[in-house]
Design a protein around this motif. Structure first.
Motif, mmCIF file in Angstrom:
data_model
loop_
_atom_site.group_PDB
_atom_site.id
_atom_site.type_symbol
_atom_site.label_atom_id
_atom_site.label_comp_id
_atom_site.label_asym_id
_atom_site.label_seq_id
_atom_site.Cartn_x
_atom_site.Cartn_y
_atom_site.Cartn_z
ATOM 1 N N GLU A 52 13.484 8.293 6.833
ATOM 2 C CA GLU A 52 13.672 7.232 6.078
ATOM 3 C C GLU A 52 13.921 5.883 6.980
ATOM 4 N N LYS A 53 13.273 4.935 6.544
ATOM 5 C CA LYS A 53 13.464 3.619 7.650
ATOM 6 C C LYS A 53 14.720 2.843 7.052
ATOM 7 N N HIS A 54 15.426 2.525 8.199
ATOM 8 C CA HIS A 54 16.656 1.950 7.898
ATOM 9 C C HIS A 54 16.489 0.603 8.130
ATOM 10 N N GLY A 57 16.957 -1.478 11.153
ATOM 11 C CA GLY A 57 16.184 -1.028 12.466
ATOM 12 C C GLY A 57 16.304 0.246 13.007
ATOM 13 N N SER A 58 15.951 0.089 14.369
ATOM 14 C CA SER A 58 16.275 1.760 14.943
ATOM 15 C C SER A 58 17.394 1.931 15.758
ATOM 16 N N ARG A 59 17.998 0.785 15.997
ATOM 17 C CA ARG A 59 19.067 0.811 16.984
ATOM 18 C C ARG A 59 20.448 0.282 16.116
ATOM 19 N N SER A 91 20.071 5.965 17.817
ATOM 20 C CA SER A 91 18.613 5.562 17.912
ATOM 21 C C SER A 91 17.933 6.410 16.917
ATOM 22 N N LEU A 92 16.993 5.717 16.116
ATOM 23 C CA LEU A 92 16.286 6.433 15.123
ATOM 24 C C LEU A 92 14.877 6.191 15.559
ATOM 25 N N ARG A 221 9.358 12.348 16.188
ATOM 26 C CA ARG A 221 10.174 11.410 16.365
ATOM 27 C C ARG A 221 11.602 11.884 16.476
ATOM 28 N N LYS A 222 12.162 11.527 17.840
ATOM 29 C CA LYS A 222 13.293 11.989 18.178
ATOM 30 C C LYS A 222 14.558 10.762 17.990
ATOM 31 N N ASN A 223 15.578 11.490 17.834
ATOM 32 C CA ASN A 223 16.762 10.528 17.273
ATOM 33 C C ASN A 223 17.708 10.963 18.087
ATOM 34 N N VAL A 224 18.718 10.062 18.275
ATOM 35 C CA VAL A 224 19.959 10.453 19.211
ATOM 36 C C VAL A 224 21.299 10.059 18.193
#
Ligand code: ATP
Ligand code: MG
Length: 597
Positions: A52-54, A57-59, A91-92, A221-224
């Protein structure tokens, strides 16, 4: 450094590097029936980690309130808490291993000024179809870590997820602080619990998706996801060896020391710590924006357990009136700037604590008398039936863990599964109490034998810590004067190893750790990681004795109620017993520590 400085330093560091700060979520998770509490910073972010989109953003970065009931038995040691704050960055689908590790490294070494030599990390060693995490290891080396600062482990230690049967999962790299203490043995490494290494931060790399057929597919799509314990980091940064000596706990510890009628000492330390830790946890639970109250189910029951355990421990410190409110007030005042919900809910917190105290007080004294009566009919090493434990729960509101603590002090075991069955029965049917039958015990329960028996468990635990997990018991014999323990090992122990083993045992004695006893099926004991011989000679149920942080063994007893009763441990002989088997003889000198509560 203060806690607030560290919180701000962390969030600012990540904000300067493109992250958006998010607020701490409630301790009570939204729409997740699988867990009772938020146990990590990533928990409220699961929908975003799943794709899902935050909105921000992605950080992302934050400080998240967490509660872990699974660590409750560890509370009182130097580093485990039920409630704690987790610093995290995410990190998304943005940066991955290289940048995540460099960010962690830069924060630790430049912002916190931790010398590189004090850092040790663990990396996934590869298992089945998943290869070793060479990338993480390479980046750590590029940062300046030497090969000997990098440790490789398998799935148990360095793998996360998936949260359910399928979904994102991947290797992680855990960052440890090397306290500089001497290694506890040849195999000393971050996974060992001797205290040389303290885990402070975990970086999880979600790079695979586990499919329904059991295979792993690389994620597009990798996440941290990372998490650092605020209390632990602060402890290290201030050169302390336990969380209670940081500004997060000093005010409440000081207040309790001032109120207590029993002096703070090595023998009472654990009691002080548990009271302060539980007070902080209950204050945050009651002060949570979602407001829960003590009850007999789910989250409310955990809250009730924390409160009632603290009340009883306060009584042990000679405090009969409700000082819980005074202690909670210290926490409320201290934390309300960072957590405004505590300010808004402060009167609710105190009201609820008052109410629960009164409710418990009405039955506590009569319940304690009843419990004393039940226990007086038993002998050391007997079993308190599930029925009676249930009666104490049902009539006097004693959480079963609480009854266990009372029983443990007398060396009596509680039939925990029997209790659970009773509880179920009660929940299914209407209440119906049956009288329990007492078992008479004729065993030779001399106090000294019991102490030596407990020392044997500590020795066994220490041997495994120093010499490795391949050490197991081959024989044990106890007389009134000494213990004799045979164990599998190939060679003579060095004087250094013997010294290390002795000091681990004496350290456990100095810490006055309660010896807990539970009765359960062998299957459950195995699942809970108890060591011992699993065969049918034990029959249907086994007793499991645990000394939190030191040992968990299937055993018939008898045992001392607390390691503080053991006096001083000394190894008098180490010799070969037969091929591949060594024999240690050891004694306990000095009498029992009578200052013990
Ligand atoms: P440990 O093995 O020491 O119990 P963990 O593997 O359970 O730690 P994680 O789940 O990776 O820890 O959590 C991330 C960080 O949160 C840890 O590195 C640690 O700093 C902190 N942490 C975890 N559990 C606790 C706890 N019970 N009390 C205080 N801090 C904790
Ligand atoms: Mg843990």
């Amino acid at each position: 450094m203060t806690a607030q400085e560290l919180r701000r330093m962390y969030v600012e560091f990540f904000k300067e590097r493109g992250h958006k700060e998010i607020a701490s979520a409630s301790l009570l998770p939204d729409n997740d029936p699988t867990v009772l509490f938020t146990t990590a910073g990533m928990h409220p972010l699961v929908p975003y980690l799943l794709g899902e989109k935050h909105p921000l953003g992605s950080r992302l970065a934050d400080v998240q309130k967490c509660l872990r009931t699974c660590d409750i038995d560890e509370v009182g040691d130097d580093t485990h808490l039920t409630f704690f704050e987790m610093l995290g960055n995410w990190s998304l689908g943005d940066y991955f291993k290289e940048e995540a590790i460099s960010l962690s490294y830069a924060f630790l070494t430049t912002k916190l000024q931790i010398p590189v030599s004090r850092i040790a990390v663990t990396v996934f060693k590869g298992e089945e179809e998943i290869p070793r995490d060479e990338e993480a290891a390479r980046v750590w080396k590029e940062m300046g870590l030497k090969e000997e600062q990098i440790f490789y482990y398998g799935r148990d230690e360095n793998w996360w997820g998936p949260a359910g049967q399928t979904g994102p999962c991947g290797p992680d790299t855990e960052i440890f602080y090397d306290t500089g203490k001497e290694p506890c043995g040849r195999d000393c490494s971050p996974s060992c619990s001797c205290g040389k290494y303290v885990e402070i931060w975990n970086n999880v790399f979600m790079q695979y998706s586990k499919e329904a057929d059991g295979s792993y597919k690389p994620l597009p799509r990798k996440n941290v996801d990372t998490g650092m314990g605020l209390e632990r980091a602060l402890t290290i940064l201030n050169g302390k060896d336990n969380v209670y000596e940081t500004d997060l706990f000093i005010p409440v510890m000081d207040e309790l020391k001032a109120l207590s009628r029993v002096a703070y000492s090595e023998a009472t330390k654990r009691t002080f710590r548990i009271i302060c830790e539980h007070t902080r946890a209950m204050t945050f639970l009651l002060g949570d924006p979602k407001r829960i109250t003590p009850s007999n189910t789910e989250q409310g029951y955990i809250l009730r357990r924390l409160i009632r355990r603290a009340i009883r421990l306060l009584q042990k410190l000679g405090l009969k009136q409700n000082v819980l409110c005074e202690l909670a007030s210290v926490i409320l005042a201290q934390y309300q700037e960072v957590y405004p919900e505590l300010k808004e809910n402060s009167s609710f917190v105190l009201e609820q604590l008052e109410k629960e105290y009164e409710l418990f007080q009405k039955t506590l004294d009569s319940g304690l008398k009843k419990a004393d009566h039940y226990l007086s009919l038993l002998q050391k090493d007997d079993i308190l039936s599930g029925e009676l434990a249930f009666k104490l729960y049902d009539t006097f509101g004693f959480p079963v863990e609480f009854t266990m603590e009372l029983a443990t002090e007398k060396g009596i075991c509680v039939d925990i599964q029997g209790f659970e069955e009773k509880l179920k029965e009660h929940q299914n049917k209407s209440r119906k109490g049956a009288e329990g039958k007492f078992k008479g015990g004729l065993a030779d329960n001399s106090l000294q034998t019991a102490r030596l028996h407990t020392a044997t468990h500590l020795l066994h635990g220490a041997l495994r810590k120093v010499l490795g997990d391949s050490v197991y018991q081959r024989g044990s014999n106890i007389t009134n004067d000494r213990l004799r323990f045979d164990f599998s090992f190939e060679r003579k122990l060095t004087p250094e190893e013997l010294q290390e083993i002795t000091s681990i045992v004496n350290q456990a004695i100095a810490e006055s750790i309660p010896v807990l006893c539970e009765e359960m099926t062998p299957e459950r004991a195995k699942k809970e990681g108890a060591i011992g011989i699993f065969d049918n000679k034990y029959g249907e149920r086994v007793k499991v004795y645990s000394i939190p942080g030191c040992s968990k063994e299937i055993c018939g007893g008898p045992h001392a109620a607390n390691t503080g009763e053991l006096g001083h441990f000394e190894i008098v002989k180490e010799e070969a017993s037969s091929a591949g088997v060594r024999r240690i003889k050891a004694v306990l000198t000095e009498g029992p520590n009578l200052t013990q509560l």
